[in-house]
Design an enzyme around this catalytic site. Structure first.
Site, PDB file in Angstrom:
ATOM      1  N   SER A 122       7.020 -52.319  -2.470  1.00 38.55           N
ATOM      2  CA  SER A 122       8.265 -52.027  -1.761  1.00 38.55           C
ATOM      3  C   SER A 122       9.078 -53.260  -1.383  1.00 38.55           C
ATOM      4  CB  SER A 122       7.955 -51.241  -0.493  1.00 38.55           C
ATOM      5  OG  SER A 122       7.131 -51.997   0.361  1.00 38.55           O
TER       6      SER A 122
ATOM      7  N   HIS B 139       6.457 -45.475  -3.879  1.00 34.83           N
ATOM      8  CA  HIS B 139       7.795 -45.867  -4.352  1.00 34.83           C
ATOM      9  C   HIS B 139       8.019 -45.559  -5.825  1.00 34.83           C
ATOM     10  CE1 HIS B 139       8.958 -47.921  -0.628  1.00 34.83           C
ATOM     11  NE2 HIS B 139       7.650 -48.104  -0.511  1.00 34.83           N
TER      12      HIS B 139
ATOM     13  N   LYS C 135      10.253 -40.362   0.484  1.00 37.28           N
ATOM     14  CA  LYS C 135      11.200 -41.173  -0.301  1.00 37.28           C
ATOM     15  C   LYS C 135      11.872 -40.270  -1.340  1.00 37.28           C
ATOM     16  CE  LYS C 135       8.231 -44.966   0.926  1.00 37.28           C
ATOM     17  NZ  LYS C 135       8.840 -45.120   2.256  1.00 37.28           N
TER      18      LYS C 135
HETATM   19  N1  PMP Z   1       2.565 -46.506   1.187  1.00 38.44           N
HETATM   20  C1  PMP Z   1       3.588 -47.312   0.880  1.00 38.44           C
HETATM   21  C2  PMP Z   1       3.458 -48.219  -0.305  1.00 38.44           C
HETATM   22  C3  PMP Z   1       4.762 -47.308   1.643  1.00 38.44           C
HETATM   23  O1  PMP Z   1       5.759 -48.129   1.342  1.00 38.44           O
HETATM   24  C4  PMP Z   1       4.848 -46.421   2.750  1.00 38.44           C
HETATM   25  C5  PMP Z   1       6.065 -46.345   3.637  1.00 38.44           C
HETATM   26  N2  PMP Z   1       7.055 -47.176   3.440  1.00 38.44           N
HETATM   27  C6  PMP Z   1       3.760 -45.605   3.046  1.00 38.44           C
HETATM   28  C7  PMP Z   1       2.638 -45.662   2.240  1.00 38.44           C
HETATM   29  C8  PMP Z   1       3.780 -44.679   4.230  1.00 38.44           C
HETATM   30  O2  PMP Z   1       4.575 -43.574   3.967  1.00 38.44           O
HETATM   31  P1  PMP Z   1       5.378 -42.816   5.119  1.00 38.44           P
HETATM   32  O3  PMP Z   1       6.493 -43.692   5.560  1.00 38.44           O
HETATM   33  O4  PMP Z   1       5.861 -41.601   4.412  1.00 38.44           O
HETATM   34  O5  PMP Z   1       4.426 -42.518   6.221  1.00 38.44           O
END
Ligand code: PMP
Length: 408
Positions: free
Chosen positions: A186, A214, A245
């Site tokens: 990310s 992602h 997402k």
């Molecule tokens: N895994 C990754 C790689 C993420 O980037 C994120 C959130 N940005 C999550 C898990 C957690 O997901 P959530 O925000 O839906 O709780």
């Protein structure tokens, strides 16, 4: 001694931002009028910092499904599934996810964070080893901390380093080994070298988990992510992901080709001891999943936008992440520069994210855009114009610095 003394560094950082009059973290989004437009801190903006990759947050069918579920089933479930029971929608969503991934089953959690943390911490325990890519998300790190397993980081996207560390593991012991990577990372939008990592994992008899947070909806012919894109589904043991997402809601899941995954339902504490997803979210997610599978045109639109902006910024001389992706990160010389540029973009009607060290893998500051299938060509052009107006004449060629970071 105050219990708050440990936050002194944070207080100093916030004070510094207040002194500059720029507070990009948790900025108030005063209005949101579509997947790509809103008002942030008084400025009407194009939203380019929301990870809304398929732009489904305002999809009429998703909204309608959520509205109906709200009216018929109420606002919340008010309890966890094991204790209070599963709604039919939870079970249907799990069946649909399993069908999508062609796996025996899937388990839905209340957030992506809870899914990843829960899966990592439950699948491993004392006596096991977890090897994680150094740039993995906080939820994966959190899972490793709770697991009691031995935790070994390997250099970001570096299969040779993974191999070295796999070699060093004691052979013939009782414990299992779990390797954890992400589909698309990310921060810089780069992908895991998953074919190499899958081959190594298999060679060493380890298990492989891929967090497709992602990459779900973004990669693969039907949007299943990097695993599908590279055709390595048979070599991946666990896939975790989020509804927050590409699916435009909130929630997360874990699926596996191993039928024993079902047992995790009775031992993952983040599943057992947290209230289940609310009916309206389950309903919109089910519709969004159908759209994600069927609407290849959305992926094409997204990648059209990505390629256009990435190549334009790269030609303009910005230092970007190593490959085009819906997350386009621009490396900025200094923290102050990133903050000033962030505010200037806001004033010009473009909302992006700013990421400051130590949260960045490069050690420097980042301005991070995320693109959506819902951005029109005109909006992408306005984003490009605003970014290019910042002037990056002294930009140097991209050099992956994360790889040279010292690791324990
Ligand atoms: N895994 C990754 C790689 C993420 O980037 C994120 C959130 N940005 C999550 C898990 C957690 O997901 P959530 O925000 O839906 O709780």
């Amino acid at each position: 001694m105050s219990i708050f003394d440990k936050f002194q560094d944070i207080a100093a950082g916030i004070g510094e931002l207040a002194g500059l009059g720029i507070m990009p973290f948790g900025a108030e989004i005063e209005q949101i009028s579509s997947a790509t437009e809103g008002v942030v801190l008084g400025h009407p903006v194009i939203l380019a910092g929301t990870n809304n990759y398929l732009g489904l947050t305002f999809d009429p069918d998703c909204v309608q499904a959520a509205r109906e579920a709200l009216q018929v089933q109420g606002t919340g479930t008010t309890g966890s599934r094991l204790a209070n029971g599963s709604y039919a929608g939870h079970l249907a969503l799990e069946r649909e996810l399993a069908q999508f991934y062609a796996t025996p089953s899937a388990i839905v959690f209340s957030t992506g964070f809870l899914a990843t943390m829960g899966a990592v911490s439950t699948l491993t325990g004392p006596g096991d080893s977890i090897l994680i890519d150094a740039d993995c998300h906080a939820s994966i790190y959190e899972g490793t901390r709770l697991s009691g397993a031995e935790v070994i980081r390997f250099r970001h996207n570096n299969p040779e380093d993974l191999e070295r560390r796999l070699h060093r593991l004691p052979r013939g012991g009782e414990g299992s080994t779990l390797v954890v990577v992400e589909g698309i990372y990310s921060m810089l939008g780069d992908r895991a070298p998953l074919a190499e990592i899958a081959a190594l994992t298999r060679q060493f008899g380890a298990y492989l988990m891929v967090d497709e947070a992602h990459s779900l909806g973004v990669l693969g012919a039907t949007g299943r992510g990097l695993t599908e894109e590279l055709g390595v589904e048979d070599a991946v043991d666990f896939i975790v992901g989020t509804f927050s997402k590409s699916l435009g809601a909130v929630g997360g899941f874990c699926t596996s080709r191993h039928p024993e995954l079902e047992l995790m339902r009775y031992s993952a504490r983040s599943y057992i001891f947290s209230a289940s997803l609310v009916p309206s979210v389950v309903a919109s997610t089910r519709v969004a999943l159908r759209i994600l599978r069927e609407r290849q045109d959305l992926r094409e639109r997204l990648w059209g936008n990505v390629n256009h902006l990435y190549h334009a910024l790269s030609t303009a001389g910005f230092r970007l992440g190593p490959e085009p992706s819906p997350v386009i990160a621009m490396m900025v010389e200094s923290k102050d520069q990133a903050l000033v540029w962030w505010r200037r973009l806001l004033e010009q009607g473009v909302y992006v994210n700013v990421v400051l060290p130590p949260a960045t893998p490069t050690g420097g500051a980042l301005l991070r855009c995320s693109l959506s299938a819902a951005h029109t060509e005109d909006q992408v052009e306005r984003i490009r114009e605003a970014l290019c107006g910042l002037g990056a004449t002294d930009a140097r060629a991209w050099a992956p610095q994360a790889d040279s970071a010292p690791l324990a």
